[in-house]
Design an enzyme around this catalytic site. Structure first.
Site, PDB file in Angstrom:
ATOM      1  N   LYS A  45       0.871  -1.194   0.000  1.00  0.00           N
ATOM      2  CA  LYS A  45       0.000   0.000   0.000  1.00  0.00           C
ATOM      3  C   LYS A  45       0.893   1.224   0.000  1.00  0.00           C
ATOM      4  O   LYS A  45       1.835   1.320   0.791  1.00  0.00           O
ATOM      5  CB  LYS A  45      -0.897   0.009   1.234  1.00  0.00           C
ATOM      6  CG  LYS A  45      -2.007   1.088   1.223  1.00  0.00           C
ATOM      7  CD  LYS A  45      -1.587   2.452   1.729  1.00  0.00           C
ATOM      8  CE  LYS A  45      -1.288   2.496   3.208  1.00  0.00           C
ATOM      9  NZ  LYS A  45      -2.484   2.437   4.036  1.00  0.00           N
ATOM     10  N   ARG A  99     -10.778   1.735   6.627  1.00  0.00           N
ATOM     11  CA  ARG A  99     -10.004   0.587   7.108  1.00  0.00           C
ATOM     12  C   ARG A  99      -9.427   0.852   8.484  1.00  0.00           C
ATOM     13  O   ARG A  99      -9.423  -0.006   9.356  1.00  0.00           O
ATOM     14  CB  ARG A  99      -8.975   0.249   6.048  1.00  0.00           C
ATOM     15  CG  ARG A  99      -7.616  -0.233   6.433  1.00  0.00           C
ATOM     16  CD  ARG A  99      -6.673   0.908   6.728  1.00  0.00           C
ATOM     17  NE  ARG A  99      -5.276   0.514   6.572  1.00  0.00           N
ATOM     18  CZ  ARG A  99      -4.302   1.165   7.166  1.00  0.00           C
ATOM     19  NH1 ARG A  99      -4.533   2.194   7.944  1.00  0.00           N
ATOM     20  NH2 ARG A  99      -3.054   0.784   6.966  1.00  0.00           N
ATOM     21  N   MET A 122      -4.613   6.328  17.286  1.00  0.00           N
ATOM     22  CA  MET A 122      -4.438   5.960  15.875  1.00  0.00           C
ATOM     23  C   MET A 122      -3.664   7.027  15.100  1.00  0.00           C
ATOM     24  O   MET A 122      -3.325   6.829  13.936  1.00  0.00           O
ATOM     25  CB  MET A 122      -5.772   5.647  15.196  1.00  0.00           C
ATOM     26  CG  MET A 122      -6.825   6.723  15.141  1.00  0.00           C
ATOM     27  SD  MET A 122      -6.535   8.090  13.990  1.00  0.00           S
ATOM     28  CE  MET A 122      -5.995   7.237  12.539  1.00  0.00           C
ATOM     29  N   GLY A 123      -3.338   8.144  15.746  1.00  0.00           N
ATOM     30  CA  GLY A 123      -2.601   9.185  15.035  1.00  0.00           C
ATOM     31  C   GLY A 123      -1.098   8.962  15.005  1.00  0.00           C
ATOM     32  O   GLY A 123      -0.403   9.522  14.155  1.00  0.00           O
ATOM     33  N   ASP A 143       1.783   7.332  13.815  1.00  0.00           N
ATOM     34  CA  ASP A 143       2.118   6.419  12.719  1.00  0.00           C
ATOM     35  C   ASP A 143       3.446   6.768  12.067  1.00  0.00           C
ATOM     36  O   ASP A 143       3.695   6.431  10.919  1.00  0.00           O
ATOM     37  CB  ASP A 143       0.998   6.407  11.675  1.00  0.00           C
ATOM     38  CG  ASP A 143       0.763   7.780  11.068  1.00  0.00           C
ATOM     39  OD1 ASP A 143       1.427   8.760  11.472  1.00  0.00           O
ATOM     40  OD2 ASP A 143      -0.091   7.892  10.162  1.00  0.00           O
TER      41      ASP A 143
END
Length: 312
Positions: free
Chosen positions: A65, A108, A217-218, A220
């Site tokens: 991806k 997702r 989730m931030g 990364d």
């Protein structure tokens, strides 16, 4: 070779499709038959234009991806975030499918967080605090409202038209929504989601009450950070993939303690497969680090291909 455009994938994706695909991917991530390779993070000569390459394989799927963030895109009438998934033919290694997945990527991520929350959040969770007011924040709210009886959403973000639009958008979905300050939101919340590009903790650990479920989730990329370190010894820790979480996820800041065995982290796939317990007690604090893994993208691509075939 199969091709699905951005317009097609955006029309095909649903929270239901994404939830099932994310669940399969998280199970695969915890399997010894799967491989997830280190993420490659890059940028262009324009330093605010960044991209990442995430790759992996399972018994069923192999591919990559490519995610991009182009800061000037809104001025061109385009989203900042874009995503392209490439699947390779398992038997020949040749190009099997190309799926443009900008909107899909946000679904997702929200779906993976919902899969984890379904195992870790209180069954009676009614109040959700969301840090951030971007597109991802709205999808996180909707994905979590599918699996828990959310009634109230507290949006923590700087005053802006975007924040106000998010509050209105959530309200249009039948939930009570309003802007709130960090302390008020965290103290009131049953679930806290941080969806920001922050590089320092967003709230004080002392504000987190018993039984709260927290999703980061931030985080990364190296240096990103959303949660206070004082929280972790009080909580049970979960992740999508530990090797990535300690490299670019929230748990990069706990790497020494994890490697020394001082703190334990459970892959959520082990909980899905009942090799490890999820929430055990009502007053347990749980933390899920959602670093976003390549297998989620590959399984989303596969689900979209099947959905396209069924719509013919």
């Amino acid at each position: 070779m199969i091709y699905i455009s951005e317009e097609e994938s955006a029309a095909l994706v649903t929270h239901e499709l994404a939830f099932e695909a994310a669940r399969e991917a998280l199970v695969a991530a915890a399997s010894p038959q799967s491989l997830v390779f280190p993420a490659v993070l890059g940028r262009t000569q324009e330093a605010t234009n960044t991209f990442s390459i995430k790759s992996g394989s399972s018994g069923d799927l192999t591919g990559v991806k490519i995610g991009s963030f182009w800061s000037g895109n809104p001025a061109r009438g385009l989203p900042r975030h874009n995503s392209t998934i490439v699947l390779l033919d398992q038997h020949t290694g040749r190009l099997g499918a190309v799926i443009e997945a900008g909107k899909v990527n946000a679904y997702r991520t929200a779906a993976a967080d919902a899969v984890a929350a379904d195992l870790l959040a209180s069954k009676q969770a009614k109040v959700l605090a969301i840090f951030g007011a971007g597109n991802q924040a709205g999808l996180e709210v909707m994905a979590l409202a599918r699996i828990r009886p959310i009634e109230t959403v507290l949006v923590v973000a700087r005053p802006s038209p975007r924040r106000d639009a998010l509050v209105d958008q959530i309200g249009e979905r039948g939930l009570e929504a309003r802007a709130a300050l960090p302390e008020e939101a965290v103290r009131a919340a049953d679930i806290v989601v941080t969806a920001t590009p922050s590089r320092e903790p967003l709230f004080d650990a002392a504000w987190v009450g018993p039984g709260t479920h927290i999703v980061s989730m931030g985080s990364d990329a190296p240096g990103k950070r959303e949660l206070p370190s004082e929280l972790f010894p009080r909580a049970r820790l979960f992740c999508d993939l530990l090797s990535q979480s300690v490299q670019i996820g929230e748990f990069q800041h706990l790497r020494d303690e994890i490697e020394a065995g001082v703190l334990a982290v459970t892959p959520i796939g082990d909980v899905i497969e009942k090799r490890a317990p999820g929430r055990r007690f009502d007053n347990e604090i749980t933390v899920f680090d959602s670093s976003g893994i390549s297998l989620q993208d590959l399984y989303m691509a596969d689900a979209l291909i099947r959905a396209k075939a069924s719509h013919r």
